[in-house]
Write an enzyme that holds these catalytic residues in place. Structure first.
Site, short mmCIF file in Angstrom:
data_model
loop_
_atom_site.label_atom_id
_atom_site.label_comp_id
_atom_site.label_asym_id
_atom_site.label_seq_id
_atom_site.Cartn_x
_atom_site.Cartn_y
_atom_site.Cartn_z
N ASP A 1 -17.98 -5.53 -38.63
CA ASP A 1 -17.32 -6.84 -38.65
C ASP A 1 -17.59 -7.60 -39.94
O ASP A 1 -18.43 -7.21 -40.76
CB ASP A 1 -17.74 -7.66 -37.43
CG ASP A 1 -19.25 -7.61 -37.17
OD1 ASP A 1 -19.99 -7.18 -38.06
OD2 ASP A 1 -19.67 -8.00 -36.07
N ASP B 1 -25.44 -12.59 -25.18
CA ASP B 1 -24.42 -12.64 -24.13
C ASP B 1 -23.72 -11.29 -23.94
O ASP B 1 -22.69 -11.21 -23.28
CB ASP B 1 -23.38 -13.72 -24.45
CG ASP B 1 -22.73 -13.49 -25.82
OD1 ASP B 1 -23.05 -12.47 -26.48
OD2 ASP B 1 -21.91 -14.33 -26.23
N HIS C 1 -22.33 -9.41 -26.32
CA HIS C 1 -21.23 -9.05 -27.23
C HIS C 1 -21.67 -7.94 -28.18
O HIS C 1 -22.83 -7.83 -28.55
CB HIS C 1 -20.67 -10.27 -27.97
CG HIS C 1 -21.48 -10.80 -29.11
ND1 HIS C 1 -22.24 -11.95 -29.01
CD2 HIS C 1 -21.63 -10.38 -30.38
CE1 HIS C 1 -22.83 -12.20 -30.17
NE2 HIS C 1 -22.47 -11.25 -31.02
N GLU D 1 -16.50 -10.84 -28.30
CA GLU D 1 -17.14 -11.84 -27.46
C GLU D 1 -16.83 -11.58 -25.98
O GLU D 1 -15.89 -10.85 -25.66
CB GLU D 1 -16.61 -13.23 -27.86
CG GLU D 1 -16.89 -13.60 -29.30
CD GLU D 1 -18.34 -13.99 -29.57
OE1 GLU D 1 -19.24 -13.51 -28.86
OE2 GLU D 1 -18.56 -14.78 -30.50
C1 GLP Z 1 -23.72 -10.93 -34.61
C2 GLP Z 1 -23.11 -9.61 -35.04
C3 GLP Z 1 -23.43 -8.50 -34.06
C4 GLP Z 1 -24.92 -8.46 -33.77
C5 GLP Z 1 -25.33 -9.78 -33.16
C6 GLP Z 1 -26.80 -9.83 -32.80
O1 GLP Z 1 -22.94 -11.63 -33.72
N1 GLP Z 1 -21.69 -9.71 -35.19
O2 GLP Z 1 -23.00 -7.26 -34.59
O3 GLP Z 1 -25.22 -7.39 -32.90
O4 GLP Z 1 -25.04 -10.81 -34.09
O5 GLP Z 1 -27.56 -10.07 -33.95
P1 GLP Z 1 -29.12 -9.89 -34.03
O6 GLP Z 1 -29.37 -8.45 -34.27
O7 GLP Z 1 -29.50 -10.72 -35.23
O8 GLP Z 1 -29.71 -10.39 -32.77
#
Ligand code: GLP
Length: 273
Positions: free
Chosen positions: A72, A141, A143, A148
């Site tokens: 993304d 959550d 995602h 989402e």
């Molecule tokens: C963002 C990214 C996700 C990632 C998530 C959790 O929303 N788009 O790909 O998995 O954050 O991030 P973290 O690894 O910092 O908890």
């Protein structure tokens, strides 16, 4: 689905990196038949990238014939913006390994026609022969990428509006200011992720406990996108002890018992290096 539980984040990151390196080495990729890797951003994969960099610098693994597709990108941020996922990936991983620039793919957050950009991304994945292994993190959550809660479980690459929860969680990278967080992003779809021949999702820390509990013990639901892994033929969830806080004792015992008997050949190749 395989559930691997490690004592702490460090062990999860090492196992994951060694597993990925083992998969690449075993595939013996060439220019004609490269290994195609899907990659995430976020805090969770950082330890994995560090270990892969180490293995690459010790010349134990090469990314010369690896093609990557990132999950993304924020819409509206260019690749020079330190908050962009382009910047993150080059800063934390790509600039430190022997990957070819032309083999790196990240959605263009400045595309004037985002829909076209997303369709082109899907096309490029197809041209590359599909994704061999998609590594991902997970939001609190549930995602995955920027899919989402409420995202279609068969979605393809497209633009998504971020939820207030995600904006709040990601504000830590924007001086804690939610107004600075982009409100939309380009993201691979849940269908794009599950089309990969293998999917490996990492969850670390107490804040991921609800997501892990849903992923393993609850029904498949668009409100917890990570639950789609239950439908995948070859999915691995790797979590640290803290993330297992809401799983039933019996669930933890069951999966830990299975893992205790598995001697993973991919992991073993680099385990003691
Ligand atoms: C963002 C990214 C996700 C990632 C998530 C959790 O929303 N788009 O790909 O998995 O954050 O991030 P973290 O690894 O910092 O908890």
């Amino acid at each position: 689905m395989r559930l691997i539980i490690k004592n702490n984040y460090k062990d999860c990151a090492k196992w994951t990196a060694d597993y990925i390196a083992g998969k690449i080495a075993s595939a013996a990729p060439s220019k004609e038949k490269p290994f195609v890797l899907g990659l995430p951003t976020g805090s969770t994969p950082l330890g994995v990238y560090q270990r892969l960099i180490e293995l690459n610098q010790k010349k134990l693994i090469s990314f010369e014939n690896v093609i990557t597709f990132n999950m993304d990108e924020y819409y509206g941020l260019d690749d020079k913006n330190p908050q962009s996922y382009h910047y993150f990936m080059w800063e934390n991983f790509f600039s430190k390994i022997d990957i070819k620039k032309e083999n790196v793919h990240i959605l263009d957050g400045t595309a004037s026609d985002p829909q076209k950009e997303c369709e082109h991304y899907e096309e490029m994945i197809k041209q590359a022969g599909g994704i061999d292994l998609f590594l991902g993190g997970c939001g609190c959550d549930g995602h995955i990428a920027f899919n989402e809660p409420g995202s279609s479980l068969t979605s393809r690459t497209r633009m998504k509006t971020l939820t207030e929860d995600t904006i709040a969680a990601n504000a830590r990278f924007f001086d804690g200011d939610t107004t600075k967080v982009p409100k939309t992003a380009l993201t691979v779809g849940i269908g794009t992720i599950t089309d990969a021949r293998e999917v490996l999702i990492m969850m670390s820390g107490l804040s991921k406990a609800d997501a892990l509990q849903h992923a393993v013990e609850e029904s498949v639901s668009q409100m917890w996108p990570v639950t789609i892994l239950q439908m995948h033929k070859s999915a691995i969830l790797i979590a640290d002890d803290a993330a297992t806080d809401k799983l039933r004792v019996g669930t933890v015992k069951y999966f830990s018992g299975i893992e205790a008997k598995i001697i993973d050949s991919y992991e073993r190749i680099f385990a003691d290096k």
